[in-house]
Write a protein that holds these residues in place. Sequence first.
Motif, mmCIF file in Angstrom:
data_model
loop_
_atom_site.group_PDB
_atom_site.id
_atom_site.type_symbol
_atom_site.label_atom_id
_atom_site.label_comp_id
_atom_site.label_asym_id
_atom_site.label_seq_id
_atom_site.Cartn_x
_atom_site.Cartn_y
_atom_site.Cartn_z
ATOM 1 N N ILE A 63 0.839 -1.199 0.000
ATOM 2 C CA ILE A 63 0.000 0.000 0.000
ATOM 3 C C ILE A 63 0.872 1.246 0.000
ATOM 4 O O ILE A 63 0.610 2.216 -0.730
ATOM 5 C CB ILE A 63 -0.934 -0.001 1.226
ATOM 6 N N ASN A 64 1.923 1.238 0.807
ATOM 7 C CA ASN A 64 2.824 2.392 0.869
ATOM 8 C C ASN A 64 3.488 2.649 -0.480
ATOM 9 O O ASN A 64 3.575 3.796 -0.938
ATOM 10 C CB ASN A 64 3.884 2.147 1.944
ATOM 11 N N MET A 65 3.946 1.575 -1.135
ATOM 12 C CA MET A 65 4.587 1.725 -2.440
ATOM 13 C C MET A 65 3.601 2.249 -3.483
ATOM 14 O O MET A 65 3.910 3.157 -4.268
ATOM 15 C CB MET A 65 5.160 0.387 -2.897
ATOM 16 N N ALA A 66 2.390 1.683 -3.494
ATOM 17 C CA ALA A 66 1.377 2.117 -4.454
ATOM 18 C C ALA A 66 0.951 3.559 -4.195
ATOM 19 O O ALA A 66 0.673 4.312 -5.140
ATOM 20 C CB ALA A 66 0.171 1.185 -4.395
ATOM 21 N N LEU A 67 0.904 3.949 -2.921
ATOM 22 C CA LEU A 67 0.531 5.325 -2.591
ATOM 23 C C LEU A 67 1.565 6.310 -3.123
ATOM 24 O O LEU A 67 1.207 7.362 -3.672
ATOM 25 C CB LEU A 67 0.389 5.476 -1.080
ATOM 26 N N SER A 68 2.846 5.981 -2.987
ATOM 27 C CA SER A 68 3.887 6.866 -3.524
ATOM 28 C C SER A 68 3.787 6.942 -5.049
ATOM 29 O O SER A 68 3.961 8.015 -5.637
ATOM 30 C CB SER A 68 5.273 6.381 -3.087
ATOM 31 N N ASN A 69 3.501 5.801 -5.696
ATOM 32 C CA ASN A 69 3.287 5.806 -7.151
ATOM 33 C C ASN A 69 2.129 6.711 -7.539
ATOM 34 O O ASN A 69 2.204 7.475 -8.513
ATOM 35 C CB ASN A 69 3.009 4.383 -7.650
ATOM 36 N N LEU A 70 1.045 6.595 -6.795
ATOM 37 C CA LEU A 70 -0.164 7.367 -7.095
ATOM 38 C C LEU A 70 0.081 8.863 -6.947
ATOM 39 O O LEU A 70 -0.334 9.668 -7.795
ATOM 40 C CB LEU A 70 -1.302 6.922 -6.174
ATOM 41 N N LEU A 71 0.782 9.248 -5.881
ATOM 42 C CA LEU A 71 1.044 10.669 -5.651
ATOM 43 C C LEU A 71 1.947 11.253 -6.735
ATOM 44 O O LEU A 71 1.746 12.389 -7.172
ATOM 45 C CB LEU A 71 1.670 10.859 -4.269
ATOM 46 N N VAL A 72 2.943 10.478 -7.169
ATOM 47 C CA VAL A 72 3.803 10.944 -8.262
ATOM 48 C C VAL A 72 2.986 11.150 -9.527
ATOM 49 O O VAL A 72 3.146 12.148 -10.245
ATOM 50 C CB VAL A 72 4.957 9.947 -8.515
#
Length: 328
Positions: A63-72
């Motif tokens: 979830i943390n990795m996907a969240l950083s992807n989403l914000l970028v």
Amino acid sequence: MEENGDAELVGMGLRVSVSPAQITFYILLVVMGILGNATVVGVIGKSVMMDRLGGRNSDIIIINMALSNLLVSVLRNTLLIISDVGLELYSSKEWCQFLMGVWVWLRSVNVWSTLFLSAFHLQTLRRVAPSIGNLHGTRGAPKIILLSLGLIWVLNLIYSIPAHIFSTNGNMNTTETLMLVSSTTRPLLGCVWNFPTSYSGLAYATTSMVIHETIPIILMAFTNLGSLYTLYTHGRTRSSAHDAPVIKRVPAERRAAKVILALIMLFIASWGTSIISVNYFNYNRGSSADFLLVIARFANIIFIAMSPVVLAVGHRRLRSFLKSVLVH
């Protein structure tokens, strides 16, 4: 740096011309990144929240990795699309400082979040007989996991401070003099780098390349080789082992290792291509610079767009969700 009211900008400024086909392909990748990572955060996040045990530790890291992807994707790549379609927007110096700092912060977090997933899985595999509690998490999110993830965000926020300080707003005539690996490949909203000297800017770019590109990729390669070796040794001793949790768990961990290995290989290929292309421009400026900058631009988005696809193949809850969406 100031003379007769004109500032010599030491930073981003090169505009690379892109064809309509390239713009269309880039828009497709950005949309895939936003929808895919939002789905990962929503589906896995919901399962973690509803799980009485707090969810699997690996799910929290995903979830943390996907969240950083989403914000970028939302805060950077969507703005690139606006620029590609020909809408010229310019920000004030204050907004440029904020945005440039945020872009560097999020990209750096993205790198270390991906490495953390790989390292955590290796640590899980090396437990000789992992207990059910360790595999699926204790009640509530484990403090050590949340603390580690929080540390990633805080430390990279500190690292992005120079990106915030040495940023300013340029104009359409600003030219490229420096590439920073962890942030961007061309000016956006008129925001450019303005380091005191070209030497200090190059020093920051080189430090960024070593800390946020080279070291994480090398560590990812070693952690994945370690995971594969650990699974190989587990497989060889499986027939003679009598520990039921280990025997039962090895096939599941092997499948998880393949998914994580695919993610890391995708990341290494994506970021490795970007690093080579950007640093060719930084240190060589040969005839292939424009072409390599276009390659770097697409390489930066490939991992963000394709990582949800890789996760959907190997994650049971994501597969179930996608099947239900397709059926209905």
